[in-house]
Structures are given as C-alpha cells and as structure tokens.
Design an enzyme around this catalytic site. Sequence first.
Site, PDB file in Angstrom:
ATOM      1  N   GLU A  40     -17.343  -0.170  -8.141  1.00 19.10           N
ATOM      2  CA  GLU A  40     -16.414   0.545  -9.037  1.00 19.10           C
ATOM      3  C   GLU A  40     -15.824   0.020 -10.193  1.00 19.10           C
ATOM      4  OE1 GLU A  40     -12.760   1.669  -6.772  1.00 19.10           O
ATOM      5  OE2 GLU A  40     -12.564  -0.222  -5.969  1.00 19.10           O
ATOM      6  N   THR A  70       0.141  -7.625  -1.629  1.00 18.68           N
ATOM      7  CA  THR A  70       1.042  -7.935  -0.471  1.00 18.68           C
ATOM      8  C   THR A  70       1.733  -9.450  -0.007  1.00 18.68           C
ATOM      9  OG1 THR A  70      -0.081  -6.074   0.556  1.00 18.68           O
ATOM     10  CG2 THR A  70       1.194  -7.330   2.157  1.00 18.68           C
ATOM     11  N   MET A 113     -15.291   6.302   2.720  1.00 18.35           N
ATOM     12  CA  MET A 113     -15.850   6.197   3.876  1.00 18.35           C
ATOM     13  C   MET A 113     -16.192   4.854   4.612  1.00 18.35           C
ATOM     14  SD  MET A 113     -18.450   9.262   3.331  1.00 18.35           S
ATOM     15  CE  MET A 113     -19.003   9.172   5.144  1.00 18.35           C
ATOM     16  N   THR A 166      -8.157  -7.512   2.789  1.00 17.08           N
ATOM     17  CA  THR A 166      -8.753  -6.434   1.598  1.00 17.08           C
ATOM     18  C   THR A 166     -10.100  -6.411   1.578  1.00 17.08           C
ATOM     19  OG1 THR A 166      -9.256  -6.281  -0.665  1.00 17.08           O
ATOM     20  CG2 THR A 166      -8.794  -8.987   0.366  1.00 17.08           C
ATOM     21  N   ILE A 167     -10.497  -5.156   1.689  1.00 12.24           N
ATOM     22  CA  ILE A 167     -11.891  -4.839   1.537  1.00 12.24           C
ATOM     23  C   ILE A 167     -12.838  -5.721   0.840  1.00 12.24           C
ATOM     24  CG2 ILE A 167     -11.964  -2.580   0.483  1.00 12.24           C
ATOM     25  CD1 ILE A 167     -13.499  -1.415   2.696  1.00 12.24           C
ATOM     26  N   ASP A 168     -12.085  -5.816  -0.509  1.00 10.23           N
ATOM     27  CA  ASP A 168     -12.780  -6.200  -1.755  1.00 10.23           C
ATOM     28  C   ASP A 168     -13.262  -7.852  -1.535  1.00 10.23           C
ATOM     29  OD1 ASP A 168     -12.416  -3.834  -2.693  1.00 10.23           O
ATOM     30  OD2 ASP A 168     -11.119  -4.388  -4.412  1.00 10.23           O
ATOM     31  N   GLY A 225      -4.313  -0.941   0.133  1.00  7.29           N
ATOM     32  CA  GLY A 225      -5.377  -0.014   0.537  1.00  7.29           C
ATOM     33  C   GLY A 225      -5.662  -0.272   2.096  1.00  7.29           C
TER      34      GLY A 225
HETATM   35  N1  LIG Z   1       3.552  -9.312  -7.955  1.00  4.53           N
HETATM   36  C1  LIG Z   1       4.127  -8.867  -6.754  1.00  4.53           C
HETATM   37  N2  LIG Z   1       5.293  -8.879  -6.215  1.00  4.53           N
HETATM   38  C2  LIG Z   1       5.815  -8.451  -5.167  1.00  4.53           C
HETATM   39  N3  LIG Z   1       5.286  -7.480  -4.463  1.00  4.53           N
HETATM   40  C3  LIG Z   1       4.126  -7.041  -4.917  1.00  4.53           C
HETATM   41  C4  LIG Z   1       3.325  -7.668  -6.022  1.00  4.53           C
HETATM   42  N4  LIG Z   1       2.260  -6.833  -6.435  1.00  4.53           N
HETATM   43  C5  LIG Z   1       2.160  -5.900  -5.545  1.00  4.53           C
HETATM   44  N5  LIG Z   1       3.395  -5.798  -4.695  1.00  4.53           N
HETATM   45  C6  LIG Z   1       3.687  -5.183  -3.532  1.00  4.53           C
HETATM   46  O1  LIG Z   1       2.586  -5.280  -2.505  1.00  4.53           O
HETATM   47  C7  LIG Z   1       2.199  -4.117  -1.819  1.00  4.53           C
HETATM   48  C8  LIG Z   1       0.676  -3.794  -1.947  1.00  4.53           C
HETATM   49  O2  LIG Z   1      -0.058  -4.260  -3.234  1.00  4.53           O
HETATM   50  P1  LIG Z   1      -1.272  -3.587  -3.663  1.00  4.53           P
HETATM   51  O3  LIG Z   1      -1.108  -2.057  -3.581  1.00  4.53           O
HETATM   52  O4  LIG Z   1      -1.446  -4.054  -4.839  1.00  4.53           O
HETATM   53  O5  LIG Z   1      -2.232  -3.929  -2.611  1.00  4.53           O
HETATM   54  P2  LIG Z   1      -2.959  -5.208  -1.868  1.00  4.53           P
HETATM   55  O6  LIG Z   1      -1.863  -5.956  -1.075  1.00  4.53           O
HETATM   56  O7  LIG Z   1      -3.304  -5.983  -3.214  1.00  4.53           O
HETATM   57  O8  LIG Z   1      -4.232  -4.766  -1.160  1.00  4.53           O
HETATM   58  P3  LIG Z   1      -5.483  -4.093  -1.857  1.00  4.53           P
HETATM   59  O9  LIG Z   1      -5.614  -4.524  -3.071  1.00  4.53           O
HETATM   60  O10 LIG Z   1      -6.309  -4.690  -0.882  1.00  4.53           O
HETATM   61  O11 LIG Z   1      -5.342  -2.689  -1.747  1.00  4.53           O
HETATM   62  C9  LIG Z   1       2.838  -2.830  -2.428  1.00  4.53           C
HETATM   63  O12 LIG Z   1       4.099  -2.455  -1.910  1.00  4.53           O
HETATM   64  C10 LIG Z   1       3.321  -3.757  -3.908  1.00  4.53           C
HETATM   65  O13 LIG Z   1       4.396  -3.024  -4.266  1.00  4.53           O
HETATM   66  O1  LIG Z   2      -7.248   4.884  -4.101  1.00  6.27           O
HETATM   67  P1  LIG Z   2      -6.434   3.629  -3.383  1.00  6.27           P
HETATM   68  O2  LIG Z   2      -6.243   3.909  -1.998  1.00  6.27           O
HETATM   69  O3  LIG Z   2      -5.493   3.265  -4.156  1.00  6.27           O
HETATM   70  O4  LIG Z   2      -7.314   2.509  -3.101  1.00  6.27           O
HETATM   71  C1  LIG Z   2      -8.412   2.006  -4.021  1.00  6.27           C
HETATM   72  C2  LIG Z   2      -8.649   0.806  -4.251  1.00  6.27           C
HETATM   73  O5  LIG Z   2      -8.357  -0.089  -2.944  1.00  6.27           O
HETATM   74  C3  LIG Z   2      -9.290  -1.026  -2.784  1.00  6.27           C
HETATM   75  O6  LIG Z   2      -9.897  -0.417  -1.549  1.00  6.27           O
HETATM   76  C4  LIG Z   2      -8.669  -2.380  -2.387  1.00  6.27           C
HETATM   77  O7  LIG Z   2      -7.997  -2.112  -1.134  1.00  6.27           O
HETATM   78  C5  LIG Z   2     -10.087  -1.191  -4.041  1.00  6.27           C
HETATM   79  O8  LIG Z   2     -11.398  -1.468  -3.846  1.00  6.27           O
HETATM   80  C6  LIG Z   2     -10.060   0.367  -4.580  1.00  6.27           C
HETATM   81  O9  LIG Z   2     -10.075   0.123  -5.910  1.00  6.27           O
END
Ligand SMILES: Nc1ncnc2c1ncn2[C@@H]1O[C@H](COP(=O)(O)OP(=O)(O)OP(=O)(O)O)[C@@H](O)[C@H]1O
Ligand SMILES: O=P(O)(O)OC[C@H]1O[C@](O)(CO)[C@@H](O)[C@@H]1O
EC number: 2.7.1.11
Length: 527
Positions: free
Chosen positions: A360, A233, A418, A259-261, A142
């Site tokens: 949320e 990621t 936002m 991560t914003i969270d 995100g």
């Molecule tokens: N267990 C995993 N092993 C390898 N790649 C992963 C795994 N989980 C997620 N990814 C990959 O990492 C990328 C980002 O993952 P995800 O959408 O969960 O966001 P995030 O990095 O956790 O950030 P946020 O939760 O803050 O939005 C995606 O391309 C996803 O396919």
């Molecule tokens: O709607 P999207 O872009 O998948 O992201 C929503 C999620 O991403 C986050 O902002 C983490 O990056 C969560 O707080 C939220 O649930």
Amino acid sequence: MGSLEAATVLVAPAPVVTTPPAQHKVFELKASYAPAAKSVPASKPKPAKKKLAGGCGGYVLEDVPHLTDYLPELKSYPNPLQDHPAYSVVKQYFVNPDDTVSKKIVVHKSSARGTHFRRAGPRQRVYFQPGEVRAAIVTCGGLCPGLNTVIRELVCGLHDMYGVTSVVGIEGGYRGFYARNTVDLTPRSVNDIHKRGGTVLGTSRGGQDTAKIVDSVHDRGINQVYVIGGDGTQKGAASIADEVQRRGLKCAVVGVPKTIDNDIAVIDKSFGFDTAVEEAQRAINAAHVEAESAENGVGVVKLMGRNSGFIAMYATLASRDVDCCLIPESPFFMEGKGGLLEFVEKRLRDNGHMVIVVAEGAGQDLIAKSMHFADTHDASGNKLLLDVGLWLSHKIKEHFKRKPGFPITLKYIDPTYMIRAVPSNASDNVYCTLLAHSALHGAMAGYTGFTVAPVNGRHAYIPFYRITEKQNKVVITDRMWARVLCSTNQPCFLSHEDVERAGQEEEEPHLPNIEGENSLVLKSPPL
Ligand SMILES: Nc1ncnc2c1ncn2[C@@H]1O[C@H](COP(=O)(O)OP(=O)(O)OP(=O)(O)O)[C@@H](O)[C@H]1O
Ligand SMILES: O=P(O)(O)OC[C@H]1O[C@](O)(CO)[C@@H](O)[C@@H]1O
Ligand SMILES: [Mg+2]
C-alpha cells in the site's frame, strides 16, 4: 479498583537488601530519583539515560532499566517457579544473569563483539510477591493476528507460573487508561480468545496522554503495565516508563511489539506477520486464477505495508505466481523504456496473463504527482495513504485502451483488512505465547522500560529507544530482495543513484564508546 497503597510501595526502607540484578558494570546511570509522587502536573518526562556496560573485544551490553536503579532498597524474593511441578524438573530453568544475546550474528575474524541485549527469561529472584501484583494489559494501533493470544498468555502465564490473580484489561487503547473502566481478566475469561481475530480489549490510534495514563496507573494500584503495539505504541510506552521512573513508582512497563507490517527494528519478526503472509496467498491465488482465465488477464493485489514492503515481498516469494512485486522501499516508474507499463505489455505478450502485488505504501510519490490531494494524517500522526492499487489499475487500463487490438481484463483485489483480521496461525500462536512469557518473566524480575522479542532466535530485553529510533525496512541491496526479483523476473526499475542511496541508509550506527572499556572496537582495523 485496586488499593492505592499497592502502587505506592516504593521507597519505604526494606528489611532485605536486594541481590543486584546484573553482574555487568553499569555506566551512565546517574539519575537520582525523588520519592514516590502521586498526581504530578503534566510535564514531559526526561528520557531515561542509556544503560551501557562495556567489555573487551568491543562488547557493549545495551541494558534495560531495573526497578532497583531508582528504588535501591526494593525487596526481592525467591522465584516461586522453583517449586512449580512443571518447571522444577527443567535443568537450568533460570537464566544466567550474565547471559546476553548478540545483535550481530554473522561476524568476521576481526569483527568486534558488538551490541548485546539482556537475555529474556525467568530469574532466580523476583521483585513482586504474587498477591502484590496488579497487572494491566493494553492493545494499541492497528489490528494484527495474535493480539488475543498475547493477552491470553499474559493472563494465564502470570496466574499459572507466578500465582498472580489481579490482571485488568484497558479498553480501547491508550485513552482507555483515563477514559474507560477496566475489565477483569482471568484465565477463565480469556480461555479461548486466541481463536478469535482482533483484540478483545479493543484498540485505537491517538489519545496518548502520558501524565493522565500514569495518574491512572497510580490511582488504580497498577504495578505492571503490558503494552502491546507497534512503533508508535512503543514510543508511548517509553514515555510512560520515563514518567513512572520520574515519579518513583514501583511499576514495570513492558512492551510487546506488534505490527503486521513487520517494521519494528532490531527484532527478528513481529507476531502476526506469518499469518498475514499466509492469508495473502488466498488473494494472490484468486488474482492468478482470474488472470489465467481471461484474455490478457491482469490481477492486481494490494497488501498492507505502510513504509515497509515485507508482507508483499514474502507473499510474493511464497506464491511464485507473482510477476511483479512493488514495495515502498524500491521506487518504480510507469512510462517509457524500462517502465512498468512496458513490462506489463511484454509479460502479457509472452505469457498471456500476469499478477502484480503492490504494497500500500508503494508509488505514493507517483500518485501525488498525478493528482491533487490533501496531505492528511490519522489520529496517531501516521500519513494517510492514497490507494495505489486503484491508481495502478487505472493507469494500466488507460495504457491498453490506447492500444487497439490489445484488449486486457484487469481485476483488482484489495484484501488489506482481511489479512489482519484473522486469528493467528499455529506458529504465530506459539510465538505469541513465548513473547508473553518472556515479557512477564522480565516484569516479575523487576526489569522495566523494555520491549521483548527474539533477536537472532533468542528472546531478549531491548531498551525502548532501540526499537523506536528507526523502522525496519526491506533492504533492496540485500539478497532477499534479489531473490524476489529473480523469482518474478521483473525489472529492478532503479537508477544507479537509487541503489547508492539505499546502500548508505543501511549503514550500521557506530557502537557507543565507553571509555577504557570497549576500546578494542575503536582500534580494530576497518573491514
Ligand atoms: N511518538 C509517540 N509518542 C507517544 N505516543 C505515541 C507516539 N506515536 C504514537 N503514539 C501512540 O501510540 C498509539 C499507537 O500508535 P500508532 O497508531 O502509530 O500504531 P502503532 O503502535 O505504530 O501500530 P501499527 O503501526 O502497527 O498500527 C496511539 O495511541 C498513539 O497516540
Ligand atoms: O486503517 P487503519 O486501521 O488505520 O490501519 C491501516 C494501517 O495499519 C497497518 O496495518 C499497520 O498496523 C498498516 O499496514 C496500515 O497502513
Ligand atoms: Mg506504526
């Protein structure tokens, strides 16, 4: 496109024997590595062994991999920073190789020294020459305020401090490695991107194919990969680092946690979080103004926080206009004595208005019980959430409809996107700059397979597994949550069992036992 040779420097005999990067005794790193392989059929890379060093007093250094672990002949060079006019005047600019950062900052008389991480920063010797580096930057997951600042500072830092001129951006997240062309990033092209929200590289969820990504890294001659993203990621980055090692490539894989969270474990805080909390104030203010101006006005504000309620908690504490803060970590109930509806009624009778902030991810079990829905997930496997703000607003309205003579006016504000689409504020900008610098100093020094972040105020290199093994959560048995309850004067909604369970979840894992090295910790009496 870079030359193939650049990425396959690898195990060719080198004329200069390297200075070992670490002074600590290293245990458990027994893997033997094959010489560089090009495209290898997709296979699940074995996770790298943990690299632990022990010492007396229960000291454990949870170290990060170094390229020389599997390329022992790698050549090192003096760090060009020592001749840099800006840095050469700094006393002790280079980090002492023995410096570590303690995970635990509050200790007692009989506490063990506990887990430490390698301190981040520039080293006296580097393992890349400026002309040899071809760096790649990717943003995944995100959006978050500050992504562009990190990109900018990686590009400018590599250029200004180390003379690196070849940096490419991977567009659209992990899948961009194999589905898109790269974009050249120069100090000029990234000059003012930090003033914009979002990421100039684009981002995505899903599409993480380790073998294809490493093929692309190899084919494009990339030898430093900077991955900016959240817990998912970082898991992806860990498997890329493992595969890079398995193939014996000279390529540093570095994670910058985003991560914003604020749900990334071990680290003090993730970038963009402060900006998000600040931006959330605008929504809370609006809810408060609306609520104050109406008869029995109720303002409901939904903020981000999938599994962790940090944004809601800090926004509540900062605002002081909030009457009730609901987060995923703290279960609540609606009906009956001590429930939320009873509290809303009481607060309206006492004050004539109230503001509720809800993360949320809060109350998802309650919503699931009251309606049928398909349990769905996004492309990365994250559970899609139901709109708790809408549900809560509906429940409150329904409750007061059944109370003639008690009219309420409820306004629901949903600023979720936002608060994360804005550019980072001043303090996050500085934070992002330091993160980017720590990341590139580590890569230049040959470290790999790590995430960089402050731990107790000092930047450290943290092995990927430490960041990904669990999520950071609000500890509801801690003082910070008590401060929230105290500021809102809301009920705590918890049963005795809820509190017990929360306490157990928080127990620290045991320190690794390195035979004969950190035995003191095992002998020390329980506190
Ligand atoms: N267990 C995993 N092993 C390898 N790649 C992963 C795994 N989980 C997620 N990814 C990959 O990492 C990328 C980002 O993952 P995800 O959408 O969960 O966001 P995030 O990095 O956790 O950030 P946020 O939760 O803050 O939005 C995606 O391309 C996803 O396919
Ligand atoms: O709607 P999207 O872009 O998948 O992201 C929503 C999620 O991403 C986050 O902002 C983490 O990056 C969560 O707080 C939220 O649930
Ligand atoms: Mg995540």
